[in-house]
Design a protein around this motif. Sequence first.
Motif, PDB file in Angstrom:
ATOM      1  N   ASN A   1       5.332 -11.700  -7.325  1.00 57.37           N
ATOM      2  CA  ASN A   1       5.985 -12.468  -6.406  1.00 57.37           C
ATOM      3  C   ASN A   1       5.556 -12.444  -4.906  1.00 57.37           C
ATOM      4  N   MET A   2       4.480 -11.204  -4.658  1.00 60.64           N
ATOM      5  CA  MET A   2       3.929 -10.889  -3.401  1.00 60.64           C
ATOM      6  C   MET A   2       2.577 -11.033  -3.498  1.00 60.64           C
ATOM      7  N   ASP A   3       1.780 -11.878  -3.744  1.00 56.64           N
ATOM      8  CA  ASP A   3       0.382 -11.835  -4.073  1.00 56.64           C
ATOM      9  C   ASP A   3      -0.359 -11.741  -2.906  1.00 56.64           C
ATOM     10  N   TRP A   4       0.349 -11.797  -1.663  1.00 56.48           N
ATOM     11  CA  TRP A   4      -0.485 -11.877  -0.521  1.00 56.48           C
ATOM     12  C   TRP A   4      -0.555 -10.300  -0.204  1.00 56.48           C
ATOM     13  N   TYR A   5       0.038  -9.471  -0.922  1.00 55.10           N
ATOM     14  CA  TYR A   5       0.047  -7.927  -0.571  1.00 55.10           C
ATOM     15  C   TYR A   5      -0.998  -7.278  -1.674  1.00 55.10           C
ATOM     16  N   GLY A   6      -2.015  -6.703  -0.998  1.00 56.56           N
ATOM     17  CA  GLY A   6      -2.947  -6.176  -1.737  1.00 56.56           C
ATOM     18  C   GLY A   6      -3.100  -4.800  -1.989  1.00 56.56           C
ATOM     19  N   GLY A   7      -1.969  -4.071  -1.295  1.00 55.94           N
ATOM     20  CA  GLY A   7      -1.942  -2.443  -1.558  1.00 55.94           C
ATOM     21  C   GLY A   7      -1.635  -2.090  -2.602  1.00 55.94           C
ATOM     22  N   PRO A   8      -1.288  -0.571  -2.491  1.00 55.88           N
ATOM     23  CA  PRO A   8      -0.877   0.148  -3.625  1.00 55.88           C
ATOM     24  C   PRO A   8       0.676  -0.116  -4.043  1.00 55.88           C
ATOM     25  N   THR A   9       1.045   0.315  -5.261  1.00 55.78           N
ATOM     26  CA  THR A   9       2.448   0.042  -5.450  1.00 55.78           C
ATOM     27  C   THR A   9       2.864   1.582  -4.808  1.00 55.78           C
ATOM     28  N   VAL A  10       4.239   1.945  -4.935  1.00 58.30           N
ATOM     29  CA  VAL A  10       4.728   3.234  -4.405  1.00 58.30           C
ATOM     30  C   VAL A  10       4.249   4.347  -5.170  1.00 58.30           C
ATOM     31  N   LEU A  11       4.222   4.144  -6.734  1.00 58.28           N
ATOM     32  CA  LEU A  11       4.106   5.383  -7.434  1.00 58.28           C
ATOM     33  C   LEU A  11       2.247   5.366  -7.325  1.00 58.28           C
ATOM     34  N   GLU A  12       1.552   4.260  -7.324  1.00 55.75           N
ATOM     35  CA  GLU A  12       0.237   4.391  -6.993  1.00 55.75           C
ATOM     36  C   GLU A  12      -0.158   5.199  -5.828  1.00 55.75           C
ATOM     37  N   HIS A  13       0.517   5.021  -4.787  1.00 58.04           N
ATOM     38  CA  HIS A  13       0.180   5.924  -3.710  1.00 58.04           C
ATOM     39  C   HIS A  13       0.620   7.190  -3.891  1.00 58.04           C
ATOM     40  N   LEU A  14       1.780   7.525  -4.377  1.00 55.26           N
ATOM     41  CA  LEU A  14       2.388   8.696  -4.537  1.00 55.26           C
ATOM     42  C   LEU A  14       1.403   9.680  -5.403  1.00 55.26           C
ATOM     43  N   GLU A  15       0.685   8.857  -6.291  1.00 53.54           N
ATOM     44  CA  GLU A  15      -0.149   9.472  -7.324  1.00 53.54           C
ATOM     45  C   GLU A  15      -1.573   9.905  -6.586  1.00 53.54           C
ATOM     46  N   THR A  16      -2.050   9.097  -5.572  1.00 51.67           N
ATOM     47  CA  THR A  16      -3.378   9.071  -4.975  1.00 51.67           C
ATOM     48  C   THR A  16      -3.225   9.838  -3.627  1.00 51.67           C
ATOM     49  N   VAL A  17      -2.210   9.975  -2.953  1.00 48.65           N
ATOM     50  CA  VAL A  17      -2.171  10.418  -1.643  1.00 48.65           C
ATOM     51  C   VAL A  17      -2.917  11.835  -1.694  1.00 48.65           C
ATOM     52  N   GLN A  18      -3.962  12.118  -0.622  1.00 49.53           N
ATOM     53  CA  GLN A  18      -4.369  13.327  -0.734  1.00 49.53           C
ATOM     54  C   GLN A  18      -3.454  14.548   0.226  1.00 49.53           C
ATOM     55  N   VAL A  19      -2.891  15.571  -0.363  1.00 47.72           N
ATOM     56  CA  VAL A  19      -2.034  16.441   0.291  1.00 47.72           C
ATOM     57  C   VAL A  19      -2.719  17.606   0.047  1.00 47.72           C
ATOM     58  N   SER A  20      -3.752  17.866  -0.560  1.00 46.12           N
ATOM     59  CA  SER A  20      -4.473  19.356  -0.547  1.00 46.12           C
ATOM     60  C   SER A  20      -5.420  19.324   0.721  1.00 46.12           C
TER      61      SER A  20
END
Length: 453
Positions: free
Chosen positions: A207-226
């Motif tokens: 429903n939001m094809d105008w948004y090209g960023g990650p989903t919440v889970l994708e961001h949580l899985e890939t955010v650099q925290v180390s």
Amino acid sequence: MSTSPTIDTAAALAATSLLRFATAGSVDDGKSTLVGRLLHDSKSVLTDQLEAVETASRNRGQDAPDLALLTDGLRAEREQGITIDVAYRYFATTKRRFILADTPGHVQYTRNMVTGASTAELAVVLVDARNGVVEQTRRHAAVAALLRVPHVVMCVNKMDLVDYQEKVFASIAEEFTAYAASLGVPEITTIPISALVGDNVVTASANMDWYGGPTVLEHLETVQVSHDPSDDPARFPVQVVIRPQTDEHRDYRGYAGQIASGIFRVGDRITVQPSGRTSTIEGIDALGEPVDVAWAPQSVTLRLTDDLDISRGDMIAPADAKLSPSQDLTATVAHLHDRPLKVGDRVLLKHATRTVKAIVKDIPSRLTLADLSQHPAPGELVANDIGRVVLRTAQALPVDAYADSRRTGSFLLIDPADGTTLTAGMAGDAFAEAAEETKEARGGTADDDGWDF
């Protein structure tokens, strides 16, 4: 023969697959629903748990399962339909493990968010797309900045109720990003979602094809925290002195504990605080085996070349560390207890592994998080207040600035009568330091903009 890793390997091993994150937002913004959707769609919910939620939802007259009930576990929460206490959940995907703290949205439970976000590496702040950024949104962003949470994700929820309009999301995202950046939040990500429907939570929204960023889970899985632990100041609070009584190890003397930050190596010159005595690390034992290097948050035993008078509560740091023990401490604090904190109160101060007597000498100001205005000389702090205090301790403490170390720059104030935790403290002026760092990173100047209490 030691098989300990080199510093490069140590830095690599310090990278963790575990992410600690907290959720926050105003009342009814959908925090618990988001958490429930995240658990449900990532298949992290056991069958019996889902069946219990379905049964509870039917009993409340709901046709579909209320996923918020996966975290709102207290009876009072279920009856009132609000989150009251911090709910911790543990789950994992194929890419990362998670510890999640779902915190309350009511203003009177701001202290609960402080508790939940104190160890978080990422904060998810929810905003209702119909209401935009409200006072509690700004309050939670300010708390995240105060606690120096390195990553903040702003989720504009209930996009289905505004017809998934891009301009609604863009306007809210711009306002929040500007506000959070002014607080000194280093990294801000914005995601449009519908937690109820599932848009952009685990699965990308159609429903939001105008948004090209990650989903919440994708961001949580890939955010650099180390990060490289050698970037942090090396600090080792002594927890216990080990002196085996057997003839074979009668000369053994080790200082055991958990490395709070940084890296220690055999051969390093060290200083023991608050005494100021120096020595050299003769050996490091980890899990009963000698190693050449150890890093946070490993639990190890340090052996020194000199026989020093060291006890629980002492801090071992590099010999050249800029660490000056003092009995006078100025800090930003979040008051957690219903009993007010007043000038003249006698408390216990717990810093790392040491607990000492202290007195509240002054409360120079209280911060109004809604607009960041100052209330000078309030005289006391009540539950959920954030302010600045001046403390005098019975013994000198080697406290880092919270900006330099979240572990050794923080402390607790405790009621000496019953052991109740009263206040969480962060050494230094956390907001001013964060704002100054942000300005300098942008090439600006850290002039007076109202941050000084």
